[in-house]
Design a protein around this motif. Structure first.
Motif, PDB file in Angstrom:
ATOM      1  N   PHE A   1       0.880  -1.170   0.000  1.00 43.26           N
ATOM      2  CA  PHE A   1       0.000   0.000   0.000  1.00 43.26           C
ATOM      3  C   PHE A   1       0.914   1.214   0.000  1.00 43.26           C
ATOM      4  N   LYS A   2       0.628   2.174  -0.861  1.00 43.00           N
ATOM      5  CA  LYS A   2       1.470   3.368  -0.978  1.00 43.00           C
ATOM      6  C   LYS A   2       0.624   4.614  -0.792  1.00 43.00           C
ATOM      7  N   ARG A   3       1.105   5.520   0.031  1.00 36.82           N
ATOM      8  CA  ARG A   3       0.405   6.784   0.250  1.00 36.82           C
ATOM      9  C   ARG A   3       1.387   7.940   0.131  1.00 36.82           C
ATOM     10  N   GLU A   4       1.047   8.899  -0.702  1.00 33.12           N
ATOM     11  CA  GLU A   4       1.883  10.083  -0.838  1.00 33.12           C
ATOM     12  C   GLU A   4       1.013  11.329  -0.907  1.00 33.12           C
ATOM     13  N   LYS A   5       1.548  12.432  -0.422  1.00 25.12           N
ATOM     14  CA  LYS A   5       0.793  13.675  -0.345  1.00 25.12           C
ATOM     15  C   LYS A   5       0.471  14.171  -1.744  1.00 25.12           C
ATOM     16  N   ASN A   6      -0.776  14.637  -1.912  1.00 30.80           N
ATOM     17  CA  ASN A   6      -1.239  15.098  -3.225  1.00 30.80           C
ATOM     18  C   ASN A   6      -2.053  16.383  -3.062  1.00 30.80           C
TER      19      ASN A   6
ATOM     20  N   MET B   1      -6.423  -5.444   2.659  1.00 32.16           N
ATOM     21  CA  MET B   1      -6.662  -5.167   4.074  1.00 32.16           C
ATOM     22  C   MET B   1      -5.574  -4.308   4.697  1.00 32.16           C
ATOM     23  N   SER B   2      -4.520  -3.997   3.947  1.00 34.36           N
ATOM     24  CA  SER B   2      -3.495  -3.081   4.450  1.00 34.36           C
ATOM     25  C   SER B   2      -4.061  -1.685   4.689  1.00 34.36           C
ATOM     26  N   LEU B   3      -5.210  -1.385   4.088  1.00 39.80           N
ATOM     27  CA  LEU B   3      -5.837  -0.082   4.326  1.00 39.80           C
ATOM     28  C   LEU B   3      -6.228   0.078   5.790  1.00 39.80           C
TER      29      LEU B   3
END
Length: 263
Positions: free
Chosen positions: A169-174, A252-254
């Motif tokens: 799971f990847k999260r980056e500021k947008n 499910m990593s969310l």
């Protein structure tokens, strides 16, 4: 563990809080009677007594819910019950702030599906400031591992019970208070996205064609579940399609991001 046991444990936590709040009140009373003997000093006990009384009322409320749920579970007969997280279409999510913070996942029939909690790991992992979370099934067997890597771009690497890498799971500021959230496979290819709200819990799991595969949201629990889950705001993680076990572990990593990082 069944859902009525969860409410019973919550009642015990409130009871412990009620008793703990009485300790400083007793110390104040004993100290005042021994040394100060002042009526004004006794006023200091009021906040502790109020907190103790409120906690005790919550204890009684949760205990009453536990008894009611236990009775309904005895009357209800499970039909088409899912015995594994992999085959479950709906999971109810409970966050419990105990000495070991964890998420408990339940089937709609009130039986425990699994537990997601932080793993301390080896001392070397702690030195490297790595965070590892483990998903256990109802038999307390590990079925998934989630390694969190922080920084400007957050990554949650997902592994199965054999420690085979499944993706991340990847999260980056947008933008201001906005994030781009996506799922990557083993090769780093984007295979899905998360589309959600910033002010309330409603996270949609989409595939690369923006077809909805699942959803995590609060406040939309079916009324038919209320005898076993009296809180209508209980978060529900639902899947529209039967996903493979490895794909579901990845999606499910969310939960890691939602409960242990963002909220």
């Amino acid at each position: 563990m069944k859902i009525h046991e969860y409410y019973r444990d919550t009642a015990n936590i409130n009871l412990n809080g009620s008793i703990a709040a009485l300790v400083p009140a007793i110390i104040i009373v004993a100290g005042n009677l021994s040394f100060f003997k002042s009526n004004e000093v006794m006023l200091l006990t009021i906040p502790f007594l109020i907190y103790s009384l409120i906690s005790f009322q919550f204890c009684l409320f949760r205990l009453k819910q536990s008894i009611s749920i236990s009775r309904h579970m005895g009357e209800a007969k499970s039909k088409n019950r899912s015995y594994s997280i992999a085959s479950a279409r709906n999971l109810l999510v409970f966050y419990m702030s105990t000495p070991t913070v964890r998420l408990s996942l339940y089937f709609p029939d009130g039986h425990l599906a699994g537990v997601l909690k932080k793993h301390d790991g080896k001392w070397l992992d702690r030195i490297k400031f790595r965070k590892m979370y483990v998903l256990y099934n109802s038999e307390e067997e590990p079925i998934g591992f989630y390694k969190v890597k922080g920084g400007s771009v957050l990554k949650i690497e997902v592994y199965d019970e054999q420690l085979t890498y499944l993706g991340c799971f990847k999260r980056e500021k947008n933008g201001f208070l906005k994030y781009k959230k996506e799922f990557l496979d083993q090769t780093g290819k984007t295979i899905g996205f998360i589309q959600g709200a910033t002010t309330f819990m409603d996270e949609k799991v989409l595939d690369h064609s923006h077809h909805q595969l699942g959803r995590l949201r609060r406040g939309w629990m079916p009324v038919s579940w209320s005898p076993l889950f009296p809180d209508p705001n209980t978060p529900v993680l639902s899947f529209r399609e039967v996903l493979s076990e490895k794909d579901k572990l990845l999606k499910m990593s969310l939960l890691i991001n939602e409960y242990f990082i963002e909220r």
